[in-house]
Design a protein around this motif. Structure first.
Motif, PDB file in Angstrom:
ATOM      1  N   ASP A 284      33.846 -75.611 -15.256  1.00 52.54           N
ATOM      2  CA  ASP A 284      33.609 -76.260 -16.542  1.00 52.54           C
ATOM      3  C   ASP A 284      32.209 -75.978 -17.059  1.00 52.54           C
ATOM      4  O   ASP A 284      32.000 -75.805 -18.273  1.00 52.54           O
ATOM      5  CB  ASP A 284      33.817 -77.766 -16.410  1.00 52.54           C
ATOM      6  N   MET A 285      31.226 -75.955 -16.150  1.00 56.72           N
ATOM      7  CA  MET A 285      29.852 -75.684 -16.546  1.00 56.72           C
ATOM      8  C   MET A 285      29.718 -74.295 -17.174  1.00 56.72           C
ATOM      9  O   MET A 285      29.058 -74.117 -18.204  1.00 56.72           O
ATOM     10  CB  MET A 285      28.938 -75.813 -15.326  1.00 56.72           C
ATOM     11  N   VAL A 286      30.365 -73.305 -16.585  1.00 59.71           N
ATOM     12  CA  VAL A 286      30.288 -71.944 -17.111  1.00 59.71           C
ATOM     13  C   VAL A 286      31.138 -71.785 -18.361  1.00 59.71           C
ATOM     14  O   VAL A 286      30.707 -71.207 -19.367  1.00 59.71           O
ATOM     15  CB  VAL A 286      30.724 -70.930 -16.028  1.00 59.71           C
ATOM     16  N   ALA A 287      32.360 -72.311 -18.312  1.00 58.80           N
ATOM     17  CA  ALA A 287      33.292 -72.139 -19.432  1.00 58.80           C
ATOM     18  C   ALA A 287      32.812 -72.845 -20.691  1.00 58.80           C
ATOM     19  O   ALA A 287      33.223 -72.487 -21.800  1.00 58.80           O
ATOM     20  CB  ALA A 287      34.684 -72.650 -19.043  1.00 58.80           C
ATOM     21  N   ARG A 288      31.937 -73.819 -20.547  1.00 63.71           N
ATOM     22  CA  ARG A 288      31.458 -74.558 -21.711  1.00 63.71           C
ATOM     23  C   ARG A 288      30.728 -73.659 -22.700  1.00 63.71           C
ATOM     24  O   ARG A 288      30.834 -73.840 -23.921  1.00 63.71           O
ATOM     25  CB  ARG A 288      30.540 -75.701 -21.251  1.00 63.71           C
ATOM     26  N   THR A 289      29.970 -72.669 -22.209  1.00 61.73           N
ATOM     27  CA  THR A 289      29.138 -71.878 -23.113  1.00 61.73           C
ATOM     28  C   THR A 289      29.289 -70.366 -22.951  1.00 61.73           C
ATOM     29  O   THR A 289      28.615 -69.617 -23.652  1.00 61.73           O
ATOM     30  CB  THR A 289      27.652 -72.227 -22.917  1.00 61.73           C
ATOM     31  N   ALA A 290      30.141 -69.904 -22.042  1.00 58.42           N
ATOM     32  CA  ALA A 290      30.234 -68.459 -21.805  1.00 58.42           C
ATOM     33  C   ALA A 290      30.638 -67.704 -23.074  1.00 58.42           C
ATOM     34  O   ALA A 290      30.071 -66.658 -23.404  1.00 58.42           O
ATOM     35  CB  ALA A 290      31.229 -68.175 -20.683  1.00 58.42           C
ATOM     36  N   TYR A 291      31.620 -68.221 -23.799  1.00 61.29           N
ATOM     37  CA  TYR A 291      32.066 -67.537 -25.017  1.00 61.29           C
ATOM     38  C   TYR A 291      31.025 -67.669 -26.127  1.00 61.29           C
ATOM     39  O   TYR A 291      30.900 -66.786 -26.983  1.00 61.29           O
ATOM     40  CB  TYR A 291      33.410 -68.096 -25.470  1.00 61.29           C
ATOM     41  N   THR A 292      30.251 -68.759 -26.096  1.00 63.02           N
ATOM     42  CA  THR A 292      29.141 -68.900 -27.032  1.00 63.02           C
ATOM     43  C   THR A 292      28.135 -67.784 -26.817  1.00 63.02           C
ATOM     44  O   THR A 292      27.584 -67.220 -27.765  1.00 63.02           O
ATOM     45  CB  THR A 292      28.451 -70.265 -26.848  1.00 63.02           C
ATOM     46  N   GLN A 293      27.872 -67.459 -25.539  1.00 61.60           N
ATOM     47  CA  GLN A 293      26.947 -66.381 -25.204  1.00 61.60           C
ATOM     48  C   GLN A 293      27.398 -65.062 -25.813  1.00 61.60           C
ATOM     49  O   GLN A 293      26.578 -64.192 -26.123  1.00 61.60           O
ATOM     50  CB  GLN A 293      26.835 -66.256 -23.684  1.00 61.60           C
ATOM     51  N   LEU A 294      28.698 -64.921 -26.005  1.00 58.57           N
ATOM     52  CA  LEU A 294      29.262 -63.693 -26.592  1.00 58.57           C
ATOM     53  C   LEU A 294      29.414 -63.804 -28.104  1.00 58.57           C
ATOM     54  O   LEU A 294      30.101 -62.982 -28.719  1.00 58.57           O
ATOM     55  CB  LEU A 294      30.620 -63.400 -25.952  1.00 58.57           C
ATOM     56  N   ASN A 295      28.767 -64.812 -28.675  1.00 60.46           N
ATOM     57  CA  ASN A 295      28.802 -65.011 -30.136  1.00 60.46           C
ATOM     58  C   ASN A 295      30.216 -65.163 -30.676  1.00 60.46           C
ATOM     59  O   ASN A 295      30.509 -64.762 -31.808  1.00 60.46           O
ATOM     60  CB  ASN A 295      28.083 -63.861 -30.857  1.00 60.46           C
TER      61      ASN A 295
END
Length: 408
Positions: A284-295
């Motif tokens: 959950d910690m990673v999935a929360r922002t991983a796609y954000t990192q990819l804009n």
């Protein structure tokens, strides 16, 4: 077919050679705050801002460590209670009284979240506004789940003053005790360093900028120069967005312009209290922002998935393929040796790069060879992050779900 397979194997190994020698030595762990000389000729005024939402379990330890800093200058702590329902503010008041420093703690009841802000940044904004009456030279922005070494603030200020830095940040030592933490947390740091090589971040002539949100010291002048926290008010990866703004805006001096000077490193003493005892919690910690990192880009997602497979999975698959092919190959066919050797070379390069991080976190040497399996899990987390975004569940944290900036 053999030519294609061999080409992928050699490409994977070549990429690792490039990463080892031409990616800012990201795999090294030599950028550490604790090597900083802490002699101070001046004592700048510092205000610490702590956004806290339902942190009753951790705030006592975290706040105690802040109030007991050995910094000889003036500093005050502003805790912004972001509409907690678990008595976070009451615990904080109790800690301040217990250590005999109630006058240094200022508790702010957070206002309701306005449109266009993330919860954390809105809390930080309120804390900075309240702290501004002290006219601080620096703000220390820190999370409510960090236990600071007694000398952390002194080292941060010394680093900033001695090297004339606008922003100093440390990636605190993350908790690494349970099985899943030992397996996945060092890799989280490794991947972050690969994405943002610390030496590049610390080079004012390089555009790469990043920070770690657990501990960021920023000069008040630098914050004013970029337009305040409001310029990144929608950012979910707020630490890197802040560092990018500071480095990009730069500073004007005697008709000459230079990039904002920032520094990012590791800490061996200040650490996170946040437990990640299960795969689900880390996921959950990673999935929360991983796609954000990819804009939020499907093309970048596709490129990331292909890149992760090529960089991390081709090598071990080649070794396995070479081993099984050796059992089935006709007499005289040596192709499987080439497969096995090429794959093993890539795997060894991978382990060599990962080993300093494993050593830094005092984990078993053999975990360095588990990076392909770890990378596979992180690849699935990244894919899940995109799926959550498409389903309207992206960016969920502390009971809030944040849409992408395009939908705000």
């Amino acid at each position: 077919m053999d030519v294609i397979v061999l080409g992928l194997m050699f490409l994977s190994s070549t990429i690792w050679l490039g990463l080892l020698f031409f990616r800012g030595q990201f795999w090294q762990t030599d950028q550490q705050l604790e090597v900083t000389e802490t002699q101070l000729q001046s004592l700048p005024v510092v205000c610490v801002v702590v956004p806290a939402r339902n942190e009753a379990d951790l705030i006592s330890t975290s706040l105690r460590s802040l109030l007991l800093q050995d910094y000889p200058g003036s500093f005050n702590v502003f805790l912004v209670d972001d509409r907690s329902t678990d008595g976070t503010a009451n615990f904080a008041e109790g800690v301040a009284r217990a250590v005999g420093k109630p006058q240094q703690l200022h508790i702010i009841s957070g206002a309701s979240l306005p449109p266009g802000w993330s919860g954390k940044l809105w809390a930080v904004e309120q804390g900075i506004n309240s702290a501004s009456k002290f006219a601080p030279d620096y703000f220390l922005l820190t999370d409510a789940d960090i236990e600071h070494d007694p000398g952390n603030l002194r080292r941060l200020v010394a680093k900033a003053v001695q090297e004339d830095l606008d922003l100093v940040s440390v990636m605190v030592r993350l908790r690494c005790e349970s099985f899943w933490e030992k397996l996945l947390i060092p890799a989280f740091v490794f991947f972050f360093q690969k994405l943002y090589p610390f030496r590049w971040v610390n080079n004012p002539n390089n555009r790469t900028a990043a920070a770690a949100g657990g501990s960021i010291l920023i000069a008040r002048e630098a914050l004013e120069r970029i337009g305040g926290i409001q310029v990144i008010r929608q950012a979910l990866i707020d630490d890197c967005a802040l560092a990018q703004a500071v480095k990009q805006i730069g500073r004007q001096s005697n008709s000459s312009f230079s990039r904002g000077h920032i520094w990012l490193g590791l800490s061996t003493l200040t650490h996170s209290l946040r437990p990640y005892d299960s795969l689900a919690m880390i996921w959950d910690m990673v999935a929360r922002t991983a796609y954000t990192q990819l804009n939020y880009s499907p093309l970048l997602l596709l490129g990331t998935l292909v890149g992760m497979i090529l960089i991390y999975l081709v090598a071990p698959v080649s070794v396995i393929l070479g081993a099984f092919w050796g059992n089935w190959a006709m007499s005289g066919d040596k192709t499987h040796y080439v497969y096995a050797f090429t794959g093993l070379l890539g795997w060894l390069l991978m382990a060599l790069a990962y080993y300093p991080t494993i050593r830094f976190y005092k984990c078993s040497f053999w975990l360095a060879f588990s990076l392909p399996a770890i990378a596979f899990l992180y690849t699935l987390m990244t894919l899940d992050s995109a799926l959550r975004h498409w389903q309207g569940r992206g960016g969920a944290w502390k009971g809030r779900v944040y849409p992408s900036p395009d939908n705000l």
